[in-house]
Design a protein around this motif. Sequence first.
Motif, PDB file in Angstrom:
ATOM      1  N   ARG A  26       0.831  -1.194   0.000  1.00 25.58           N
ATOM      2  CA  ARG A  26       0.000   0.000   0.000  1.00 25.58           C
ATOM      3  C   ARG A  26       0.872   1.253   0.000  1.00 25.58           C
ATOM      4  O   ARG A  26       2.009   1.232   0.485  1.00 25.58           O
ATOM      5  CB  ARG A  26      -0.888   0.013   1.257  1.00 25.58           C
ATOM      6  CG  ARG A  26      -1.841  -1.191   1.396  1.00 25.58           C
ATOM      7  CD  ARG A  26      -2.919  -1.172   0.326  1.00 25.58           C
ATOM      8  NE  ARG A  26      -3.535   0.144   0.262  1.00 25.58           N
ATOM      9  CZ  ARG A  26      -4.471   0.583   1.119  1.00 25.58           C
ATOM     10  NH1 ARG A  26      -4.905  -0.199   2.079  1.00 25.58           N
ATOM     11  NH2 ARG A  26      -4.972   1.803   0.992  1.00 25.58           N
ATOM     12  N   THR A  27       0.336   2.327  -0.535  1.00 22.98           N
ATOM     13  CA  THR A  27       1.005   3.624  -0.485  1.00 22.98           C
ATOM     14  C   THR A  27       0.971   4.130   0.949  1.00 22.98           C
ATOM     15  O   THR A  27      -0.103   4.292   1.529  1.00 22.98           O
ATOM     16  CB  THR A  27       0.285   4.607  -1.431  1.00 22.98           C
ATOM     17  OG1 THR A  27       0.550   4.213  -2.778  1.00 22.98           O
ATOM     18  CG2 THR A  27       0.770   6.030  -1.220  1.00 22.98           C
ATOM     19  N   ALA A  28       2.160   4.350   1.529  1.00 23.51           N
ATOM     20  CA  ALA A  28       2.240   4.740   2.949  1.00 23.51           C
ATOM     21  C   ALA A  28       2.154   6.254   3.101  1.00 23.51           C
ATOM     22  O   ALA A  28       2.736   7.009   2.321  1.00 23.51           O
ATOM     23  CB  ALA A  28       3.543   4.230   3.556  1.00 23.51           C
ATOM     24  N   ASN A  29       1.434   6.671   4.134  1.00 23.30           N
ATOM     25  CA  ASN A  29       1.285   8.093   4.434  1.00 23.30           C
ATOM     26  C   ASN A  29       1.857   8.493   5.789  1.00 23.30           C
ATOM     27  O   ASN A  29       1.856   9.672   6.131  1.00 23.30           O
ATOM     28  CB  ASN A  29      -0.201   8.480   4.351  1.00 23.30           C
ATOM     29  CG  ASN A  29      -0.703   8.377   2.926  1.00 23.30           C
ATOM     30  OD1 ASN A  29      -0.296   9.131   2.058  1.00 23.30           O
ATOM     31  ND2 ASN A  29      -1.568   7.405   2.671  1.00 23.30           N
ATOM     32  N   PRO A 183       6.259   1.674   7.312  1.00 24.03           N
ATOM     33  CA  PRO A 183       4.989   2.343   7.606  1.00 24.03           C
ATOM     34  C   PRO A 183       4.791   2.578   9.102  1.00 24.03           C
ATOM     35  O   PRO A 183       5.096   1.714   9.922  1.00 24.03           O
ATOM     36  CB  PRO A 183       3.935   1.380   7.049  1.00 24.03           C
ATOM     37  CG  PRO A 183       4.641   0.091   6.800  1.00 24.03           C
ATOM     38  CD  PRO A 183       6.070   0.407   6.591  1.00 24.03           C
ATOM     39  N   TRP A 188      -2.218   3.834   6.222  1.00 25.26           N
ATOM     40  CA  TRP A 188      -2.989   3.661   4.982  1.00 25.26           C
ATOM     41  C   TRP A 188      -4.322   4.387   5.020  1.00 25.26           C
ATOM     42  O   TRP A 188      -4.995   4.411   6.045  1.00 25.26           O
ATOM     43  CB  TRP A 188      -3.300   2.180   4.717  1.00 25.26           C
ATOM     44  CG  TRP A 188      -2.310   1.192   5.206  1.00 25.26           C
ATOM     45  CD1 TRP A 188      -2.544   0.180   6.080  1.00 25.26           C
ATOM     46  CD2 TRP A 188      -0.926   1.082   4.827  1.00 25.26           C
ATOM     47  NE1 TRP A 188      -1.401  -0.548   6.277  1.00 25.26           N
ATOM     48  CE2 TRP A 188      -0.389  -0.016   5.534  1.00 25.26           C
ATOM     49  CE3 TRP A 188      -0.100   1.813   3.982  1.00 25.26           C
ATOM     50  CZ2 TRP A 188       0.947  -0.404   5.405  1.00 25.26           C
ATOM     51  CZ3 TRP A 188       1.222   1.439   3.864  1.00 25.26           C
ATOM     52  CH2 TRP A 188       1.731   0.354   4.559  1.00 25.26           C
ATOM     53  N   ARG A 191      -8.525   1.293   1.030  1.00 22.23           N
ATOM     54  CA  ARG A 191      -8.117   0.898  -0.321  1.00 22.23           C
ATOM     55  C   ARG A 191      -9.133   1.434  -1.336  1.00 22.23           C
ATOM     56  O   ARG A 191     -10.337   1.243  -1.180  1.00 22.23           O
ATOM     57  CB  ARG A 191      -8.060  -0.634  -0.421  1.00 22.23           C
ATOM     58  CG  ARG A 191      -7.512  -1.103  -1.749  1.00 22.23           C
ATOM     59  CD  ARG A 191      -6.340  -2.039  -1.567  1.00 22.23           C
ATOM     60  NE  ARG A 191      -5.381  -1.856  -2.616  1.00 22.23           N
ATOM     61  CZ  ARG A 191      -4.251  -2.550  -2.714  1.00 22.23           C
ATOM     62  NH1 ARG A 191      -3.943  -3.457  -1.838  1.00 22.23           N
ATOM     63  NH2 ARG A 191      -3.413  -2.308  -3.687  1.00 22.23           N
TER      64      ARG A 191
END
Lengths: 204, 204
Positions: A26-29, A183, A188, A191
Motif C-alpha cells: 500500500r502507499t504509505a502516508n 509504515p 494507509w 483501499r
Amino acid sequence: MSSTATPSELLELSPDAQSLLFREARTANTFTDEPVSDDQIRAIYDLVKWAPSAANTQPLRVVIVRSPEAKERLLPLLSEGNRAKTDAAPVTAILATDVRFFDHWDRLLPYKQGGGASFEGAPEQAEGMARFNGALQAGYFLLGVRAAGLAAGPMAGFDKAAVDAEFLPDTQRSLLVVNIGHPGPEAWFDRLPRLEHDEVVTTV
Amino acid sequence: MSSTATPSELLELSPDAQSLLFREARTANTFTDEPVSDDQIRAIYDLVKWAPSAANTQPLRVVIVRSPEAKERLLPLLSEGNRAKTDAAPVTAILATDVRFFDHWDRLLPYKQGGGASFEGAPEQAEGMARFNGALQAGYFLLGVRAAGLAAGPMAGFDKAAVDAEFLPDTQRSLLVVNIGHPGPEAWFDRLPRLEHDEVVTTV
C-alpha cells in the motif's frame, strides 16, 4: 490447469511475492523513524535496473534526499498535504528523467553506434522518449522499493519546475517524489477501487 | 544484517521472484506456438491493477490482438523489424492511455467528488497526466506478464497515429506494443549493459 484456478494460481510468481509487490502493498502516508540505508537503496537499483526500457535508454535518474538540510529544501516545494509525511520519511527519492539519455547511447546500445546523434536536433522527440521511458522505470522503481520490504509513498503533488531548479542538473526533469520507509501508525487510507478487467482489457 | 550481504540478500523479495521478474527475465524476440489464454491475461490484470497511479487515475487500457484478422491489421503499422516476431507471438497487447480517465474520477477517488471536472477545460494537462500514469502502469504490466511465467517483447517502433486510428477509441493514445508468449529458439539478444548505480543515484 484446472478450470477453477484462481487468477493468483494462474501466475508463476509466488503468492508471497504477489502480496509483497501488488496485492497487500500500500502507499504509505506515515513512517516510523527506522532508517533506510544506502545499501538498501543500492539493492533496489541493482534489482530494477534489469527491467526493460526502449532501446535500452535507461533515462531514470534518482536523487535520494536524506540529510535534514536537503529535506528542508524539498519540503516547501511540495503540496501542503505532502509535507508532514515527507518530513517523517527517513528518505525521499526524487525520480527524474534525463533528456540527454542519448549521451550514453554508444555504450548502452553498442550495436547501433552513433544512433543517439539523431536526437541532437530533435529535443522534443528526446524529451518525449525520456519522459515515457523514465515513467516506465519509475513504475519498476516503486515495485523495487516494495521488493526491499519497504513502503513507498509516491507523490505527484509538487512544484516540478522548482524541484528541477533546486535539485537537478539542467538536463533532468522531475517526474515523481517518493517517500521510502517503514509504515508508521495509521499509514494507509482505505483501499480505493480498481477498474474492472472488462473496463481496461478488450480482445480483438 | 551482515556487512557482506549481497544486494539480492538485502531484499525481502525471494531470489526466485527476483529472477522471474528482473534478473533472468529477458525481452523475447521469438515465440513458440504455445497459446496464451484469456485467463492468463485476466490473471495479469488482476495482479497489476493493484499497483499505484496518481490520484488512483488508472488510465492504462489494453487491447489484446489475438485473431489472425486483427494481427493482419496490426502488422503493417509496425516497424519492419518488428513484424516477423509479432506475427509469431500468440498474442500482442497494445498498451494505451485514456485521456478521458477523469470520467471515472468520482468512482475511483470517491473522497474528492467532482475533482475530475478540472480536466474538462485542460486537455493538455489531462493528456500529460494520462501519459505519465499510463507509462507507469505499462511498467507494471510488463512485470505482470513475467509474473505469469510468460515472456514480454515490448516495442516502441510502430506508427502511433495509425495504431490509434485502427484499434483505439478517439480518447485513447497508444504507448507501447507488447508481444506475449513463450520464448522460442534464439529468443534473446546478448544482454545489454546497465548504467552503474553511481551514474543513476545520487544522495543529498
